[in-house]
Design an enzyme around this catalytic site. Structure first.
Site, mmCIF file in Angstrom:
data_model
loop_
_atom_site.group_PDB
_atom_site.id
_atom_site.type_symbol
_atom_site.label_atom_id
_atom_site.label_comp_id
_atom_site.label_asym_id
_atom_site.label_seq_id
_atom_site.Cartn_x
_atom_site.Cartn_y
_atom_site.Cartn_z
ATOM 1 N N LYS A 83 19.769 -18.979 -13.513
ATOM 2 C CA LYS A 83 19.339 -18.708 -14.289
ATOM 3 C C LYS A 83 17.810 -17.245 -13.791
ATOM 4 O O LYS A 83 17.622 -17.957 -12.586
ATOM 5 C CB LYS A 83 18.332 -19.704 -14.270
ATOM 6 C CG LYS A 83 17.736 -20.181 -15.676
ATOM 7 C CD LYS A 83 16.800 -21.106 -15.707
ATOM 8 C CE LYS A 83 15.876 -22.165 -17.127
ATOM 9 N NZ LYS A 83 15.147 -23.319 -17.135
HETATM 10 C C1 E4P Z 1 14.097 -23.693 -20.407
HETATM 11 O O1 E4P Z 1 15.591 -23.633 -19.293
HETATM 12 C C2 E4P Z 1 12.844 -24.390 -19.820
HETATM 13 O O2 E4P Z 1 12.913 -24.673 -18.078
HETATM 14 C C3 E4P Z 1 11.924 -25.160 -20.130
HETATM 15 O O3 E4P Z 1 12.440 -25.526 -21.222
HETATM 16 C C4 E4P Z 1 10.480 -24.183 -19.407
HETATM 17 O O4 E4P Z 1 9.787 -25.128 -20.848
HETATM 18 P P1 E4P Z 1 8.025 -25.673 -20.829
HETATM 19 O O5 E4P Z 1 6.817 -24.885 -22.064
HETATM 20 O O6 E4P Z 1 8.085 -27.384 -21.227
HETATM 21 O O7 E4P Z 1 7.650 -25.969 -19.488
#
Ligand code: E4P
EC number: 2.2.1.2
Length: 218
Positions: A83
């Site tokens: 990522k």
């Molecule tokens: C995506 O891969 C992220 O880990 C995640 O969806 C972030 O979401 P949040 O806005 O609930 O922290």
């Protein structure tokens, strides 16, 4: 549509995998930090459980650092997806890593313009954040729809992961758009099962079955 769990919690992942409806997992530094586990060890444990794509995020912000971390993380398991945040250095790193056959997920995407760059760099996945857009009174679903349309226009191979999902309707709307993947917190996954009419229906069937058994005894 594939369902990924957005968590680093092993119990949640185990349950989802046992239900047979979880295709992968996404983590981020916040989710890992909540668990307090050793990062690489936890990524390995998640990969062993889910046996599907598991996103692990780099924390370097410069190109060299991202590529170095990515190559190390990719050694953990064949399931690891790197990522990478949506920045110029991040996109450059994605290009390098794609050429090496390392899978990538461009994260923190908040506009169709950013999603175009992720696809151009050859990212395996792109993660538009729906809930965080909505939090700012912007329309996260509209952004997602535009990304889907653009990717369809050009046949981009990058798969779209609808991320930052807050409730079941986010999942349903993303599915109606034909998004490839939704990554959802465990609590939202549990809510997908729920409908009061299902609970009421089960209760009535059980009562009627009890009556039927009692009548047989008469
Ligand atoms: C995506 O891969 C992220 O880990 C995640 O969806 C972030 O979401 P949040 O806005 O609930 O922290």
């Amino acid at each position: 549509m594939k369902i990924f769990l957005d968590t680093a919690n092993l119990e949640e992942i185990k349950k989802g995998v046992e239900w047979g409806i979880v295709d992968g997992v996404t983590t981020n530094p916040t989710l890992i930090s909540k668990e307090g586990a050793e990062f690489k060890q936890r990524v390995k444990e998640i990969c062993d459980l889910v046996k599907g794509p598991v996103s692990a995020e780099v924390v370097s912000l410069d190109y060299e650092g991202m590529v170095r971390e990515a190559r190390e993380l990719a050694q953990i398991s064949e399931y690891v997806v790197i990522k990478i945040p949506m920045t110029p250095d991040g996109i450059k790193a994605v290009k390098t890593l794609s050429a090496e056959g390392i899978k990538t997920n461009v994260t923190l995407v908040f506009s169709p313009a950013q999603a175009i760059l992720a696809a151009k760099a050859g990212a395996t996945y792109v993660s538009p954040f729906i809930g965080r857009m909505d939090d700012l009174s912007n329309d996260g679903m509209r952004m997602l729809a535009e990304i889907v349309e653009i990717y369809n226009n050009y046949g981009f191979e990058t798969e779209i992961i609808a991320a930052s999902i807050r409730h079941p309707m986010h999942v349903v709307e993303a599915a109606l758009m034909g998004v490839d993947i939704v990554t959802i917190p465990f609590a939202v996954l549990e809510r997908l099962f729920k409908h009061p009419m299902t609970d009421l229906g089960i209760e009535r069937f059980m009562e009627d079955w009890k009556k039927y058994l009692e009548n047989l005894k008469k």
